[in-house]
Design a protein around this motif. Structure first.
Motif, PDB file in Angstrom:
ATOM      1  N   LEU A 242       0.699  -1.194  -0.111  1.00 38.80           N
ATOM      2  CA  LEU A 242      -0.036   0.035  -0.030  1.00 38.80           C
ATOM      3  C   LEU A 242       0.852   1.260  -0.025  1.00 38.80           C
ATOM      4  N   ALA A 243       2.034   1.287   0.569  1.00 38.33           N
ATOM      5  CA  ALA A 243       2.823   2.596   0.904  1.00 38.33           C
ATOM      6  C   ALA A 243       3.921   2.266  -0.114  1.00 38.33           C
ATOM      7  N   ALA A 244       4.468   1.677  -0.684  1.00 43.07           N
ATOM      8  CA  ALA A 244       5.547   1.585  -1.561  1.00 43.07           C
ATOM      9  C   ALA A 244       5.433   2.578  -2.734  1.00 43.07           C
ATOM     10  N   GLY A 245       4.259   2.382  -3.540  1.00 48.95           N
ATOM     11  CA  GLY A 245       4.042   3.379  -4.682  1.00 48.95           C
ATOM     12  C   GLY A 245       3.978   5.155  -3.977  1.00 48.95           C
ATOM     13  N   PRO A 246       3.419   5.268  -3.339  1.00 50.77           N
ATOM     14  CA  PRO A 246       3.330   6.936  -2.817  1.00 50.77           C
ATOM     15  C   PRO A 246       4.620   7.225  -2.322  1.00 50.77           C
ATOM     16  N   SER A 247       5.364   6.319  -1.578  1.00 51.92           N
ATOM     17  CA  SER A 247       6.642   6.581  -0.941  1.00 51.92           C
ATOM     18  C   SER A 247       7.797   6.903  -1.851  1.00 51.92           C
ATOM     19  N   ALA A 248       7.523   6.108  -2.865  1.00 57.01           N
ATOM     20  CA  ALA A 248       8.693   6.204  -3.919  1.00 57.01           C
ATOM     21  C   ALA A 248       8.511   7.481  -4.812  1.00 57.01           C
ATOM     22  N   TRP A 249       7.098   7.853  -4.946  1.00 56.61           N
ATOM     23  CA  TRP A 249       6.720   8.930  -5.844  1.00 56.61           C
ATOM     24  C   TRP A 249       7.293  10.276  -4.984  1.00 56.61           C
ATOM     25  N   ILE A 250       6.937  10.371  -3.607  1.00 57.08           N
ATOM     26  CA  ILE A 250       7.325  11.481  -2.821  1.00 57.08           C
ATOM     27  C   ILE A 250       8.847  11.583  -2.820  1.00 57.08           C
ATOM     28  N   ALA A 251       9.690  10.374  -2.769  1.00 57.57           N
ATOM     29  CA  ALA A 251      11.052  10.332  -2.919  1.00 57.57           C
ATOM     30  C   ALA A 251      11.566  10.920  -3.964  1.00 57.57           C
ATOM     31  N   GLN A 252      10.902  10.420  -5.186  1.00 64.16           N
ATOM     32  CA  GLN A 252      11.335  10.762  -6.453  1.00 64.16           C
ATOM     33  C   GLN A 252      11.208  12.369  -6.595  1.00 64.16           C
ATOM     34  N   LEU A 253       9.995  13.041  -6.217  1.00 69.05           N
ATOM     35  CA  LEU A 253       9.865  14.498  -6.215  1.00 69.05           C
ATOM     36  C   LEU A 253      10.997  15.271  -5.350  1.00 69.05           C
ATOM     37  N   ALA A 254      11.089  14.773  -4.210  1.00 75.43           N
ATOM     38  CA  ALA A 254      11.915  15.341  -3.326  1.00 75.43           C
ATOM     39  C   ALA A 254      13.383  15.449  -3.695  1.00 75.43           C
ATOM     40  N   LEU A 255      13.895  14.336  -4.197  1.00 74.62           N
ATOM     41  CA  LEU A 255      15.437  14.148  -4.371  1.00 74.62           C
ATOM     42  C   LEU A 255      15.732  14.745  -5.757  1.00 74.62           C
ATOM     43  N   ASN A 256      14.671  14.670  -6.772  1.00 75.02           N
ATOM     44  CA  ASN A 256      14.815  15.388  -8.009  1.00 75.02           C
ATOM     45  C   ASN A 256      14.851  16.857  -7.953  1.00 75.02           C
ATOM     46  N   TYR A 257      13.852  17.433  -7.102  1.00 76.95           N
ATOM     47  CA  TYR A 257      13.696  18.888  -6.792  1.00 76.95           C
ATOM     48  C   TYR A 257      15.026  19.369  -6.074  1.00 76.95           C
ATOM     49  N   GLY A 258      15.541  18.474  -5.070  1.00 75.83           N
ATOM     50  CA  GLY A 258      16.545  19.063  -4.139  1.00 75.83           C
ATOM     51  C   GLY A 258      17.968  19.137  -4.856  1.00 75.83           C
ATOM     52  N   LEU A 259      18.026  17.945  -5.813  1.00 75.69           N
ATOM     53  CA  LEU A 259      19.581  17.894  -6.596  1.00 75.69           C
ATOM     54  C   LEU A 259      19.449  18.889  -7.829  1.00 75.69           C
ATOM     55  N   SER A 260      18.022  19.106  -8.192  1.00 76.21           N
ATOM     56  CA  SER A 260      18.319  20.014  -9.605  1.00 76.21           C
ATOM     57  C   SER A 260      18.365  21.550  -8.769  1.00 76.21           C
ATOM     58  N   SER A 261      17.659  21.645  -7.883  1.00 77.24           N
ATOM     59  CA  SER A 261      17.737  23.302  -7.314  1.00 77.24           C
ATOM     60  C   SER A 261      19.137  23.375  -6.719  1.00 77.24           C
ATOM     61  N   TYR A 262      19.928  22.455  -6.119  1.00 78.49           N
ATOM     62  CA  TYR A 262      21.276  22.710  -5.614  1.00 78.49           C
ATOM     63  C   TYR A 262      22.197  22.626  -6.776  1.00 78.49           C
ATOM     64  N   ALA A 263      21.798  21.969  -7.858  1.00 81.06           N
ATOM     65  CA  ALA A 263      23.007  22.051  -9.178  1.00 81.06           C
ATOM     66  C   ALA A 263      22.702  23.588  -9.638  1.00 81.06           C
ATOM     67  N   CYS A 264      21.465  24.204  -9.565  1.00 83.37           N
ATOM     68  CA  CYS A 264      21.579  25.570 -10.138  1.00 83.37           C
ATOM     69  C   CYS A 264      21.666  26.490  -9.199  1.00 83.37           C
ATOM     70  N   TYR A 265      21.564  26.524  -7.899  1.00 85.33           N
ATOM     71  CA  TYR A 265      21.865  27.633  -6.855  1.00 85.33           C
ATOM     72  C   TYR A 265      22.803  26.881  -5.766  1.00 85.33           C
ATOM     73  N   PRO A 266      23.907  26.346  -5.888  1.00 85.76           N
ATOM     74  CA  PRO A 266      24.632  25.812  -4.905  1.00 85.76           C
ATOM     75  C   PRO A 266      25.239  26.809  -3.783  1.00 85.76           C
TER      76      PRO A 266
END
Length: 122
Positions: free
Chosen positions: A13-37
């Motif tokens: 029940l929780a694997a799909g939503p947890s993976a989606w939240i992790a994807q959004l948070a990690l992608n946003y964090g990595l991309s924003s840090y790459a552009c604004y270090p």
């Protein structure tokens, strides 16, 4: 018939939503840090390996969502007919994992196709 464990049902029940939240948070964090270090935006392009890291994150999250789908499907096939709670949890897990797997799939191309830092000079 063997009884389905509650931990397996909750994981499905929780694997799909947890993976989606992790994807959004990690992608946003990595991309924003790459552009604004630091305090100011980056003036040069980020390293080319960033798209590979984003792809690895997306594929890992997709794998977790698919594992949740497989666990829910396996549990659904083993649920006895009279166990309404287990049938409900496994069907919710199937729907949740399928929907969030699709969401992860739809988010993946945008992370790879878009230029990472719009302010960086080319």
């Amino acid at each position: 018939m063997p009884r389905i464990g509650l931990a397996a049902q909750l994981f499905g029940l929780a694997a799909g939503p947890s993976a989606w939240i992790a994807q959004l948070a990690l992608n946003y964090g990595l991309s924003s840090y790459a552009c604004y270090p630091g305090d100011t935006p980056r003036q040069d392009l980020p390293p080319p390996s960033e798209h590979a890291v984003l792809l690895a994150i997306n594929l890992s999250c997709l794998a977790v969502a698919f594992i949740g789908l497989a666990v829910s499907f396996r549990a659904w096939r083993k649920v006895p007919d009279g166990d309404g709670r287990a049938r409900f949890l496994t069907l919710c897990g199937l729907l949740s994992a399928a929907i969030f797997s699709a969401a992860i799939l739809f988010n993946t191309p945008s992370a790879l196709a878009l230029r990472l830092c719009w302010s960086a000079s080319r």
